[in-house]
Design an enzyme around this catalytic site. Structure first.
Site, PDB file in Angstrom:
ATOM      1  N   GLN A 215       0.711  -1.093  -0.032  1.00  0.00           N
ATOM      2  CA  GLN A 215       0.013   0.007   0.170  1.00  0.00           C
ATOM      3  C   GLN A 215       0.818   1.273   0.049  1.00  0.00           C
ATOM      4  O   GLN A 215       1.168   1.602   1.190  1.00  0.00           O
ATOM      5  CB  GLN A 215      -0.949   0.038   1.112  1.00  0.00           C
ATOM      6  CG  GLN A 215      -1.995   1.138   1.190  1.00  0.00           C
ATOM      7  CD  GLN A 215      -3.000   1.151   2.146  1.00  0.00           C
ATOM      8  OE1 GLN A 215      -3.180   0.056   2.980  1.00  0.00           O
ATOM      9  NE2 GLN A 215      -3.880   1.985   2.283  1.00  0.00           N
ATOM     10  N   PHE A 216       1.251   1.979  -1.392  1.00  0.00           N
ATOM     11  CA  PHE A 216       1.998   3.063  -1.129  1.00  0.00           C
ATOM     12  C   PHE A 216       1.489   4.190  -0.858  1.00  0.00           C
ATOM     13  O   PHE A 216       1.997   5.235  -0.323  1.00  0.00           O
ATOM     14  CB  PHE A 216       2.444   3.172  -2.621  1.00  0.00           C
ATOM     15  CG  PHE A 216       1.259   3.941  -3.612  1.00  0.00           C
ATOM     16  CD1 PHE A 216       1.102   5.424  -3.537  1.00  0.00           C
ATOM     17  CD2 PHE A 216       0.380   3.044  -4.145  1.00  0.00           C
ATOM     18  CE1 PHE A 216       0.094   5.997  -4.530  1.00  0.00           C
ATOM     19  CE2 PHE A 216      -0.805   3.575  -4.949  1.00  0.00           C
ATOM     20  CZ  PHE A 216      -0.740   4.931  -4.946  1.00  0.00           C
ATOM     21  N   THR A 217       0.211   4.265  -0.271  1.00  0.00           N
ATOM     22  CA  THR A 217      -0.640   5.238   0.091  1.00  0.00           C
ATOM     23  C   THR A 217      -0.100   5.492   1.538  1.00  0.00           C
ATOM     24  O   THR A 217      -0.586   6.645   1.818  1.00  0.00           O
ATOM     25  CB  THR A 217      -2.042   5.304  -0.053  1.00  0.00           C
ATOM     26  OG1 THR A 217      -2.521   4.159   0.433  1.00  0.00           O
ATOM     27  CG2 THR A 217      -2.341   5.239  -1.544  1.00  0.00           C
TER      28      THR A 217
END
Length: 149
Positions: free
Chosen positions: A78-80
């Site tokens: 999850q890059f967010t």
């Protein structure tokens, strides 16, 4: 590197309306990678993740680790987690690792966890995923390599 760890009684991840990963009692772990992260940093967070004693013992105290309860892992990239919301209302993701580097470390984390935990399920790197979970507690812990390493 950031791990958002949620103790769950069940969790699953779907891609294109198909369940690709599902676990029962254990952890759902959202994984964020920056360009500064290394396998050494990943090893430290994995060790902490596997050793976290956040499951209840026979006296109701959080004294048991994942292995002690035959827990399972669902690992989702999850890059967010590296969203920067300082300016304006639209997050910037420039602090997130570039996709090639992040995917390499994500795959490294998966393989390292499989050496320690019998059931390790995953999401799909870069895919649009739908995650369902039943958080147990709720119990959520954030491991940030900037604070731990």
């Amino acid at each position: 590197m950031k791990f958002v760890i949620q103790r769950v009684t069940q969790a699953s991840v779907e891609v294109n309306h198909e369940v690709i990963g599902k676990v029962n009692k254990g952890f759902l772990v959202l994984i964020g990678v920056s360009n500064d992260d290394t396998t050494e940093i990943a090893d430290k967070l994995i060790k902490k993740l596997i050793g976290l004693r956040i499951f209840e013992d026979e006296n109701g105290k959080t004294n048991l680790a994942l292995k002690d309860v035959n827990g399972e892992l669902l690992l989702v990239s999850q890059f967010t987690l590296y969203a920067d919301c300082k300016k304006g209302n639209r997050p910037s993701f420039i602090k997130a690792g570039n996709p090639e580097h992040a995917n390499q470390l994500y795959e490294y984390i998966i393989e390292a966890c499989k050496k320690e935990i019998p059931v390790v399920q995953t999401g799909e790197f870069g895919a649009d995923m739908k995650i369902s979970l039943l958080n147990d507690g709720p119990f959520t812990i954030i491991l940030d390599s900037n604070e731990i390493c």
